[in-house]
Design a protein around this motif. Sequence first.
Motif, short mmCIF file in Angstrom:
data_model
loop_
_atom_site.label_atom_id
_atom_site.label_comp_id
_atom_site.label_asym_id
_atom_site.label_seq_id
_atom_site.Cartn_x
_atom_site.Cartn_y
_atom_site.Cartn_z
N GLY A 51 0.89 -1.25 0.08
CA GLY A 51 -0.07 -0.04 -0.06
C GLY A 51 0.81 1.41 0.13
N LEU A 52 1.84 1.48 0.62
CA LEU A 52 2.79 2.48 0.87
C LEU A 52 3.51 2.52 -0.34
N GLY A 53 3.97 1.29 -1.06
CA GLY A 53 4.55 1.44 -2.31
C GLY A 53 3.71 1.98 -3.56
N LEU A 54 2.53 1.79 -3.17
CA LEU A 54 1.54 2.28 -4.58
C LEU A 54 1.34 3.77 -4.17
N TRP A 55 1.20 4.25 -2.82
CA TRP A 55 0.89 5.37 -2.63
C TRP A 55 2.19 6.44 -2.67
N PHE A 56 3.26 6.26 -2.38
CA PHE A 56 4.46 7.15 -2.89
C PHE A 56 5.17 6.71 -3.92
N GLY A 57 5.03 5.51 -4.54
CA GLY A 57 5.66 5.30 -5.67
C GLY A 57 4.95 5.69 -6.97
N LEU A 58 3.85 6.12 -6.96
CA LEU A 58 3.13 6.45 -8.04
C LEU A 58 2.48 7.82 -7.97
N ARG A 59 2.96 8.68 -6.90
CA ARG A 59 2.41 10.02 -6.64
C ARG A 59 2.65 11.08 -7.80
N GLY A 60 1.55 11.71 -7.94
CA GLY A 60 1.61 12.57 -9.10
C GLY A 60 1.88 13.95 -8.52
N GLU A 61 1.41 15.23 -9.34
CA GLU A 61 1.47 16.53 -8.95
C GLU A 61 0.69 16.66 -7.95
N LYS A 62 -0.41 16.17 -7.36
CA LYS A 62 -1.25 16.48 -6.16
C LYS A 62 -0.83 15.59 -5.30
N LYS A 63 0.45 15.04 -5.06
CA LYS A 63 0.75 14.19 -3.83
C LYS A 63 -0.16 13.03 -3.73
N ARG A 64 -0.63 12.64 -4.67
CA ARG A 64 -1.46 11.51 -4.50
C ARG A 64 -1.10 10.69 -5.56
N PRO A 65 -1.29 9.10 -5.67
CA PRO A 65 -1.00 8.48 -6.59
C PRO A 65 -1.73 8.75 -7.82
N SER A 66 -1.18 8.71 -9.07
CA SER A 66 -1.94 9.03 -10.32
C SER A 66 -2.25 7.65 -10.99
N GLY A 67 -3.32 7.69 -11.77
CA GLY A 67 -3.50 6.43 -12.80
C GLY A 67 -4.83 5.64 -12.08
N SER A 68 -5.23 4.87 -12.67
CA SER A 68 -6.56 4.28 -12.22
C SER A 68 -6.76 3.11 -12.93
N VAL A 69 -7.68 2.03 -12.32
CA VAL A 69 -7.81 0.58 -13.17
C VAL A 69 -9.23 0.41 -13.27
N PRO A 70 -9.86 -0.14 -14.24
CA PRO A 70 -11.28 -0.50 -14.46
C PRO A 70 -11.86 -1.08 -13.18
N THR A 71 -12.94 -0.77 -12.76
CA THR A 71 -13.52 -1.21 -11.62
C THR A 71 -13.85 -2.74 -11.88
N VAL A 72 -14.50 -3.13 -13.02
CA VAL A 72 -14.78 -4.30 -13.31
C VAL A 72 -13.68 -5.24 -13.44
#
Length: 605
Positions: free
Chosen positions: A154-175
Amino acid sequence: MNEPTILKVTSQSEEVSRSPREWVRKNLFANIPNTVLTLVFGAVAIYAIRALLGFILSGERRWGAVATNMRLLMAQGYPADQFVRVWFTLGSLMALTGLTLAAWRAAGRLSIGKISIWVMNTGAIFALFAVIAPISWASRIGWLIAAAILLSIGLGLWFGLRGEKKRPSGSVPTVWFAFGLLGVLVLSLWTVPFGHYAFVEGEFIAESGRTVATSTKLPFTVMWLILIGAYLFGVLIRERIPGSRAKGFLIALWFLSPFILNWIVLRDPDFDYAHIASTDIPLALLFAIGGGLALYLLSKPDLGEIGRIVAIGFLLFAVFNWIAAFFGWYPMLQKVRISFVLLALAALISPNFASDRKTRLRFVTGWIVLIAVSHWLVTAINSPSTLELQGPTYLGGFSLTLFVAVLTLLLSFPLGVLLALGRTSSMPIARVLSTVYIESIRGVPLITILFFFSNILPLFLPEGMEIAELAAIVTGYTLFSAAYLAENVRGGLQSVMRGQYEAADAIGLTTSQRTGFIIVPQALRVSIPPLVGQAIGVFKETSLVAIVGAFDLLRIAAYVVPAQTEFLGVKREGLLLISAIYFIVAFSMSKYSQKLEERVGLGER
């Protein structure tokens, strides 16, 4: 000159995103009183969770009783040699689900930030479980290692994919995220040693330290593959089929699926093909052709009041047939009585299709399909079953609970809407009759109505007429639920502005068109919260059918399993399981209601 201040109402999805640390500081430790409340209620929650885990993990608990009787709890006494029908039913529902997701273009996406928060929350729950649960040190270390792995991911996803807004960028389809979670659950059946517990030829088998039986994990794997395959197939063909036609077809399949899967697939009727050829097919052709011709004439645009008078005559004749059947005045097949009722209802709505020739032919085609399906279902219901049953019915356990809840909701919804329209109608007769029905039913407990339809009603039926126990339960529950549902819909009808009525009249809509296309959709939108609450109540109150002798989930867990020789008196484990099942289903419906409210903009201005 000062510029005017513009106030903007921001929805939940438009709020400024915050990190987990900011959320905790703002919502749990914003000030001293808030901090004290968080610590006090946190301690109470930890104490309650520890007590619950102590109960669940206690050495006195005999969870083998639940594991061994899982098939009994889900499907009661359905014959083991015919259990493939149960899997076929589940597979059909999975296929419908996949096609529906594709047809409705389920294009929602989950942000990586939300997924990372979920993973970290799961890790925190694992760590809390390892700390407070009464388990061995080896198990405690294993849970802590799992918690550390999840927190790291969880921390790797949070800090490894941080964007301009200091949050992880990107998304995956809910389905696909949901498909992946289901895949993990299916994979656990093949890898996690849940144990193998069963009764084989009367002998109790308990094999811990191994995975579940192949007869369980293989079908669930196939169900998962059917779900994904149906979704991919739907995505492949959805561009070649008009969306409205595909959605209408799927809605019709969902509506018919409880009837077809229950009375055709699960019940396995033994058809008398000689009787079908000599009686059933000629009757179906007679009503399809004769009724179709009558409806084509009644939908003529210039027919006027004559069509309404004829439709009322059909309705009176259909009602008289049922009165005659009750008193035994003359013989008539039940299928014929039902067909006359359907013809009367179709005649009443025929003015809505008073348009060009194409619209009228589409109306007649719908009537022919309705007659074909209804006659086929009635024939299947009246045919004896080929199943060799050990109990009074082929449905039991969770399947009975789910069937009663789904069928009650399907049948009570249109009846409740009609009662709500009748109670708010300007016609005195409709208003008085609807009000008397609603208030009478609401003044009687549900268990009394179930007792009446299950035990008292058969005493008043004429000779030769019977009502099955399951049909009696569903009928009584439907009439009870419709009265409460009508009041929920009536609240929505009263919220529609008077200007909507005037606007519909101004563009020349008839009363039925105004009601069906303008008023009812707005009323149902407002009524979503109470309607979902009613659906949750219907599902939970199915437990009352145990009192009238039905073997539902509660009765099996509370009385059947504890009566077995190997598990005498073992009741708490089963009751805890069904409590979890009721909570999961009710919570899922509640969360879906919240998503539906957000999608239709309910509560926003």
